[in-house]
Design a protein around this motif. Structure first.
Motif, short mmCIF file in Angstrom:
data_model
loop_
_atom_site.label_atom_id
_atom_site.label_comp_id
_atom_site.label_asym_id
_atom_site.label_seq_id
_atom_site.Cartn_x
_atom_site.Cartn_y
_atom_site.Cartn_z
N TYR A 90 -6.14 -19.19 2.57
CA TYR A 90 -7.37 -19.98 2.46
C TYR A 90 -7.21 -21.21 1.58
O TYR A 90 -7.99 -22.16 1.69
CB TYR A 90 -8.52 -19.08 1.98
N GLU A 91 -6.19 -21.21 0.73
CA GLU A 91 -5.92 -22.40 -0.07
C GLU A 91 -5.68 -23.61 0.83
O GLU A 91 -5.90 -24.75 0.43
CB GLU A 91 -4.67 -22.17 -0.95
N ARG A 232 5.35 -13.28 -3.15
CA ARG A 232 4.11 -12.68 -2.69
C ARG A 232 4.24 -11.17 -2.74
O ARG A 232 5.33 -10.63 -2.94
CB ARG A 232 3.79 -13.11 -1.26
N LYS A 245 -0.43 -14.15 -2.06
CA LYS A 245 0.67 -15.07 -1.79
C LYS A 245 0.73 -16.16 -2.87
O LYS A 245 -0.25 -16.44 -3.53
CB LYS A 245 0.44 -15.73 -0.41
N1 MTE Z 1 -3.17 -16.67 -2.08
C1 MTE Z 1 -3.55 -16.07 -0.95
N2 MTE Z 1 -2.99 -14.90 -0.60
C2 MTE Z 1 -3.37 -14.27 0.53
C3 MTE Z 1 -4.40 -14.80 1.36
C4 MTE Z 1 -4.97 -16.04 0.97
O1 MTE Z 1 -5.87 -16.58 1.63
N3 MTE Z 1 -4.52 -16.65 -0.18
N4 MTE Z 1 -4.80 -14.12 2.49
C5 MTE Z 1 -4.52 -12.67 2.53
C6 MTE Z 1 -4.73 -12.09 3.85
S1 MTE Z 1 -6.34 -11.84 4.32
C7 MTE Z 1 -3.71 -11.66 4.64
S2 MTE Z 1 -3.97 -10.84 6.08
C8 MTE Z 1 -2.32 -11.99 4.28
C9 MTE Z 1 -1.70 -12.78 5.41
O2 MTE Z 1 -0.34 -13.00 5.18
P1 MTE Z 1 0.49 -13.82 6.29
O3 MTE Z 1 -0.24 -15.11 6.50
O4 MTE Z 1 1.85 -14.01 5.73
O5 MTE Z 1 0.46 -12.99 7.52
O6 MTE Z 1 -2.21 -12.74 3.09
C10 MTE Z 1 -3.10 -12.37 2.06
N5 MTE Z 1 -2.77 -13.11 0.86
#
Ligand code: MTE
Ligand code: MO
Length: 324
Positions: A90-91, A232, A245
């Protein structure tokens, strides 16, 4: 992710994101040259944004690493092109198509600060950390709370190895993970309706469980930026939002951390968020999942099929607190 006050958030996301892109573009043009060169500059700018920092990843030589045979799959691996172009980050925007936008994130130098209730607080340079850690590959399923799933080969190291290095104090009960904050490159972070930065948390028992993995690579290569480079989490028994992440800080604490999604909509996204098909999300069923890259829908399994590893952490399967 899709939130209960849908209308309000949707308006905010569509109104604010293009505006911040527009603002950055204007700043770029004003600083770089006169209006006469604008079309050429716009083309350059677009190319630069797509390429981001094109320097090769300094950790590329570390991969591929040996696969740990303990972690097996019951389905095919997701194609690399699917897993790295359909993302939640979402960033960089609220759609699944953020992989190009994410290239703007600088991932070197990158440090991870570990602080709070530990005997040895320290700041790790990512490349020094990668050299110090026992890297391995694990094939894991990943189940998003939105009811899609994938199966990917992560490279990285057990989170427990990092926990041991910093020597938690006796009173430390939780780990709080914090993602980078840099609205100049991550336009989503200009959306004031989300409580940035992205935060997630684990209990210390969860963090030291065998399954809790720090992913630094995928498909035998360093993580691409859209997948959360350079650091992550991969927590395959929990809904995907727990696997934060782009992490830069880990704080050991005696207070249960409040995650970004929990802060935004606590009735829908909780602290534990363990996968359980028996507890529907308030707005959709968690019974089955769409397998990314195929037309298949398959039944969802409790703990995403990892009960042998983690069920003992959650004594009451009827306690909804553990499953949202
Ligand atoms: N910083 C951060 N981490 C995050 C997210 C995010 O929006 N920002 N989305 C999460 C969600 S909802 C999911 S399903 C996974 C997706 O990881 P991918 O894009 O590598 O499949 O990351 C997670 N980690
Ligand atoms: Mo997710």
């Amino acid at each position: 992710m899709w939130i209960a006050k849908k209308r309000g958030w949707e308006i905010a996301a569509s109104a604010l994101t293009p505006e911040s892109v527009f603002r950055n573009r204007r700043r770029f043009l004003a600083g770089a040259a006169g209006a006469i060169f604008a079309p050429a500059l716009l083309a350059c700018e677009k190319k630069a944004a797509a390429e981001g920092d094109a320097t090769p990843d300094p950790s590329a030589g570390l991969y591929p690493v040996q696969r740990n045979p303990k972690y097996t799959l019951d389905r095919d691996l997701t194609a690399e092109a699917d897993a790295t172009t359909y993302n939640n980050y979402y960033e960089f925007g609220t759609s699944k198509n953020i992989w190009e936008a994410a290239q703007a994130l600088p991932i070197r130098p990158w440090t991870i600060t570990v602080d709070g209730m530990v005997a040895k607080p320290q700041t790790f340079d990512i490349d020094a950390l990668l050299r110090a850690m026992p890297l391995e590959e694990r094939t894991y399923r990943h189940r998003c709370v939105e009811a899609w799933s994938m199966a990917v080969p992560w490279s990285g190291f057990p989170l427990s190895a990092l926990v041991k290095m910093v020597e938690p104090q006796a009173g430390a009960k939780f780990l709080r993970f914090e993602t980078f904050m840099n609205a100049d490159v991550a336009p989503g972070q200009s959306d004031p309706l989300y409580p940035w930065p992205y935060i997630e948390g684990l209990t210390i028992e969860e963090a030291t469980n065998d399954l809790a993995f720090v992913a630094t690579g995928i498909y035998g290569k360093p993580l691409p930026k859209q997948s959360g480079a350079p650091f992550r989490l991969a927590l395959p028994w929990k809904y995907g939002f727990k696997s934060a992440k782009g992490i830069q800080r880990i704080t050991f604490t005696d207070e249960q951390p409040m995650g970004l999604w929990q802060a935004l909509q606590g009735s829908e996204y909780g602290f534990y968020a363990n996968v359980n098909p028996a507890f529907p999300h308030p707005r959709w069923s968690q019974d089955s999942e769409r397998v990314l890259g195929s037309g298949d829908r398959v039944p969802t399994q409790i703990f995403n099929g990892y009960g042998d590893f983690v069920a003992s952490l959650y004594p009451d399967l009827n306690d909804r607190t553990y499953f949202y």
